[in-house]
Write a protein that holds these residues in place. Structure first.
Motif, mmCIF file in Angstrom:
data_model
loop_
_atom_site.group_PDB
_atom_site.id
_atom_site.type_symbol
_atom_site.label_atom_id
_atom_site.label_comp_id
_atom_site.label_asym_id
_atom_site.label_seq_id
_atom_site.Cartn_x
_atom_site.Cartn_y
_atom_site.Cartn_z
ATOM 1 N N LYS A 97 0.822 -1.215 0.000
ATOM 2 C CA LYS A 97 0.000 0.000 0.000
ATOM 3 C C LYS A 97 0.857 1.267 0.000
ATOM 4 O O LYS A 97 0.454 2.295 -0.534
ATOM 5 C CB LYS A 97 -0.926 -0.005 1.215
ATOM 6 C CG LYS A 97 -1.991 -1.102 1.174
ATOM 7 C CD LYS A 97 -2.878 -1.058 2.408
ATOM 8 C CE LYS A 97 -3.933 -2.150 2.364
ATOM 9 N NZ LYS A 97 -4.809 -2.145 3.569
ATOM 10 N N LYS A 98 2.039 1.185 0.609
ATOM 11 C CA LYS A 98 2.925 2.357 0.676
ATOM 12 C C LYS A 98 4.117 2.220 -0.279
ATOM 13 O O LYS A 98 5.110 2.936 -0.148
ATOM 14 C CB LYS A 98 3.444 2.524 2.108
ATOM 15 C CG LYS A 98 2.354 2.703 3.152
ATOM 16 C CD LYS A 98 2.946 2.757 4.551
ATOM 17 C CE LYS A 98 1.864 2.860 5.622
ATOM 18 N NZ LYS A 98 2.433 2.848 6.998
ATOM 19 N N SER A 100 6.623 2.399 -3.450
ATOM 20 C CA SER A 100 7.021 3.282 -4.541
ATOM 21 C C SER A 100 7.750 2.421 -5.565
ATOM 22 O O SER A 100 8.508 1.518 -5.191
ATOM 23 C CB SER A 100 7.942 4.392 -4.033
ATOM 24 O OG SER A 100 7.266 5.240 -3.126
ATOM 25 N N ASP A 139 11.915 -1.702 8.835
ATOM 26 C CA ASP A 139 10.630 -1.654 8.135
ATOM 27 C C ASP A 139 10.782 -1.531 6.624
ATOM 28 O O ASP A 139 9.783 -1.484 5.895
ATOM 29 C CB ASP A 139 9.795 -0.475 8.647
ATOM 30 C CG ASP A 139 9.418 -0.621 10.116
ATOM 31 O OD1 ASP A 139 9.072 -1.762 10.507
ATOM 32 O OD2 ASP A 139 9.486 0.366 10.853
ATOM 33 N N ASP A 140 12.012 -1.453 6.149
ATOM 34 C CA ASP A 140 12.251 -1.237 4.726
ATOM 35 C C ASP A 140 12.274 -2.553 3.950
ATOM 36 O O ASP A 140 12.749 -3.583 4.443
ATOM 37 C CB ASP A 140 13.594 -0.524 4.513
ATOM 38 C CG ASP A 140 13.583 0.897 5.061
ATOM 39 O OD1 ASP A 140 12.487 1.469 5.188
ATOM 40 O OD2 ASP A 140 14.673 1.430 5.342
ATOM 41 N N SER A 203 8.742 1.548 2.681
ATOM 42 C CA SER A 203 9.302 2.041 3.938
ATOM 43 C C SER A 203 8.158 2.398 4.884
ATOM 44 O O SER A 203 7.018 1.984 4.692
ATOM 45 C CB SER A 203 10.223 3.243 3.682
ATOM 46 O OG SER A 203 10.994 3.542 4.829
ATOM 47 N N VAL A 204 8.472 3.173 5.901
ATOM 48 C CA VAL A 204 7.485 3.449 6.953
ATOM 49 C C VAL A 204 6.306 4.272 6.442
ATOM 50 O O VAL A 204 5.204 4.190 6.981
ATOM 51 C CB VAL A 204 8.150 4.166 8.145
ATOM 52 C CG1 VAL A 204 9.084 3.213 8.878
ATOM 53 C CG2 VAL A 204 8.899 5.407 7.687
ATOM 54 N N ASP A 205 6.525 5.085 5.418
ATOM 55 C CA ASP A 205 5.428 5.841 4.815
ATOM 56 C C ASP A 205 5.771 6.110 3.351
ATOM 57 O O ASP A 205 6.850 5.760 2.872
ATOM 58 C CB ASP A 205 5.167 7.152 5.573
ATOM 59 C CG ASP A 205 6.394 8.045 5.689
ATOM 60 O OD1 ASP A 205 7.131 8.177 4.691
ATOM 61 O OD2 ASP A 205 6.626 8.597 6.784
ATOM 62 N N GLN A 206 4.849 6.747 2.644
ATOM 63 C CA GLN A 206 5.009 6.964 1.209
ATOM 64 C C GLN A 206 6.228 7.828 0.897
ATOM 65 O O GLN A 206 6.985 7.543 -0.044
ATOM 66 C CB GLN A 206 3.750 7.614 0.637
ATOM 67 C CG GLN A 206 3.699 7.643 -0.882
ATOM 68 C CD GLN A 206 3.444 6.282 -1.494
ATOM 69 O OE1 GLN A 206 2.534 5.576 -1.092
ATOM 70 N NE2 GLN A 206 4.241 5.898 -2.473
ATOM 71 N N ASN A 207 6.429 8.881 1.672
ATOM 72 C CA ASN A 207 7.559 9.773 1.413
ATOM 73 C C ASN A 207 8.893 9.063 1.617
ATOM 74 O O ASN A 207 9.823 9.215 0.820
ATOM 75 C CB ASN A 207 7.481 11.007 2.325
ATOM 76 C CG ASN A 207 6.357 11.945 1.939
ATOM 77 O OD1 ASN A 207 5.918 11.966 0.786
ATOM 78 N ND2 ASN A 207 5.868 12.728 2.900
ATOM 79 N N ALA A 208 8.981 8.275 2.690
ATOM 80 C CA ALA A 208 10.219 7.538 2.952
ATOM 81 C C ALA A 208 10.457 6.498 1.864
ATOM 82 O O ALA A 208 11.603 6.280 1.429
ATOM 83 C CB ALA A 208 10.150 6.868 4.317
ATOM 84 N N SER A 210 9.447 6.696 -1.278
ATOM 85 C CA SER A 210 9.850 7.405 -2.487
ATOM 86 C C SER A 210 11.322 7.808 -2.417
ATOM 87 O O SER A 210 12.063 7.708 -3.403
ATOM 88 C CB SER A 210 8.967 8.639 -2.687
ATOM 89 O OG SER A 210 9.332 9.346 -3.847
#
Length: 320
Positions: A97-98, A100, A139-140, A203-208, A210
């Motif tokens: 889901k997160k 990239s 988490d990566d 990663s932990v969120d979409q920005n991370a 990307s």
């Protein structure tokens, strides 16, 4: 055709260089696909993957069941100490889901070469990528997926025409040899494959995620050749779900039509690690080379369910 996922491990003291991978790729040019399959982006391919999850870097190959015996024979011919194990599809367990994702594409025409392993001195060309993966957090997750299908015999015809034509002199009255003729000839003189290089990062969120994806793509900057070619990251703007599906299904779909890499370029991008990379953390190494099994060792392979009931199997091991 069902695909088999093979995890490949070599000992930490392995001495095989990228030259072994080059010989492996040279032996894989007999995969055949129909014209209709090629036009639909469904041609047969072999996929090589470098994956990071649980902070461990792993190496895989994905092949069709009918091609598996031949592939293993060629792999072990070049990497005799490799331990090859069938595994389940690890991507099925990833939450995407997160995620990239994108693909690396050649910045110039296919006939301009990338920097290859022969151009590196005292350093392995994979060290930049593996170093990036080794720094990943718990988490990566990351995937470098290289899918290949043999180029047709006439794939380099446009490059040969370019060399034959030459370039006009400043006065426009004559022609002279192409200034990059040696580079182009170096590229097209070897066997080549249509090549897809897809990247996926979580990663932990979409920005991370990307940012992680950009770092992965940036680690291929060491393959940039001044007068030759380079790889740039291209992210899908439409059909994102379909693009992601092509990664999960290990397909060549969405690969640029004229993206061809020769065997030395492929061996630079993907080869099994050796002792020169042993100081990089978190690589999944194999143990010492397994020996031949005893002739009278009972094994489950090939036995019926009734026969298995007569033997008390208590362990699983790997033999060559």
């Amino acid at each position: 055709m069902e695909k088999q996922i093979l995890e490949i491990k070599v000992p930490k003291e392995s001495e095989e260089t990228p030259e072994a991978a080059s010989a492996l790729f040279a032996s894989l040019s007999n995969i055949k696909s129909s014209l209709l399959a090629k036009l639909a982006g469904r041609e047969k391919c072999i996929t090589f993957e470098i994956a990071l999850f649980q902070q461990i870097i792993r190496f895989y190959a994905v092949v069709s069941s009918d091609f598996e015996p031949y592939f293993i024979s060629q792999l072990t011919a070049q990497y005799p100490k490799a331990i090859i194990s069938r595994v389940k599809d690890y991507l099925a367990d990833w939450s995407l889901k997160k995620a990239s994702f994108g693909q690396l594409v050649l910045s110039k025409s296919y006939y301009y070469p990338l920097k290859i392993y022969k151009d590196f001195q005292d350093i392995d060309p994979l060290s930049s990528l593996l170093g990036t993966l080794a720094k990943a957090g718990p988490d990566d997750k990351a995937l470098i997926q290289i899918s290949i299908s043999p180029a047709g015999s006439g794939y380099a015809s446009s490059a040969r025409k370019l060399l034959d034509k030459g370039v006009p002199t400043p006065d426009g009255e004559h022609t002279r040899g192409h200034p990059q003729a040696n580079l182009i000839q170096q590229k097209i003189s070897q066997k080549a494959f249509k090549t897809s290089i897809k990247l996926l990062a979580v990663s932990v969120d979409q920005n991370a995620g990307s940012s992680f994806l950009n770092h992965l793509a940036g680690s291929f900057g060491n393959l940039t050749s001044g007068e030759g070619n380079s790889l740039t990251l291209k992210k899908p703007k439409i059909s994102k779900n379909n693009f992601l599906a092509s990664i999960l299904k290990r397909q060549l779909k969405y690969t640029p039509r004229y993206q061809f890499l020769n065997i030395e370029e492929l061996a630079t991008i993907f080869h099994l690690p050796n002792e020169n990379l042993s100081k990089i953390k978190n690589i999944s190494w194999g143990g010492k080379m397994a020996g031949e099994p005893p002739e009278n060792l009972p094994i489950a392979l090939g036995l019926t369910e009734e026969q298995k009931k007569e033997i008390n199997f208590f362990a699983k091991t790997e033999f060559r």
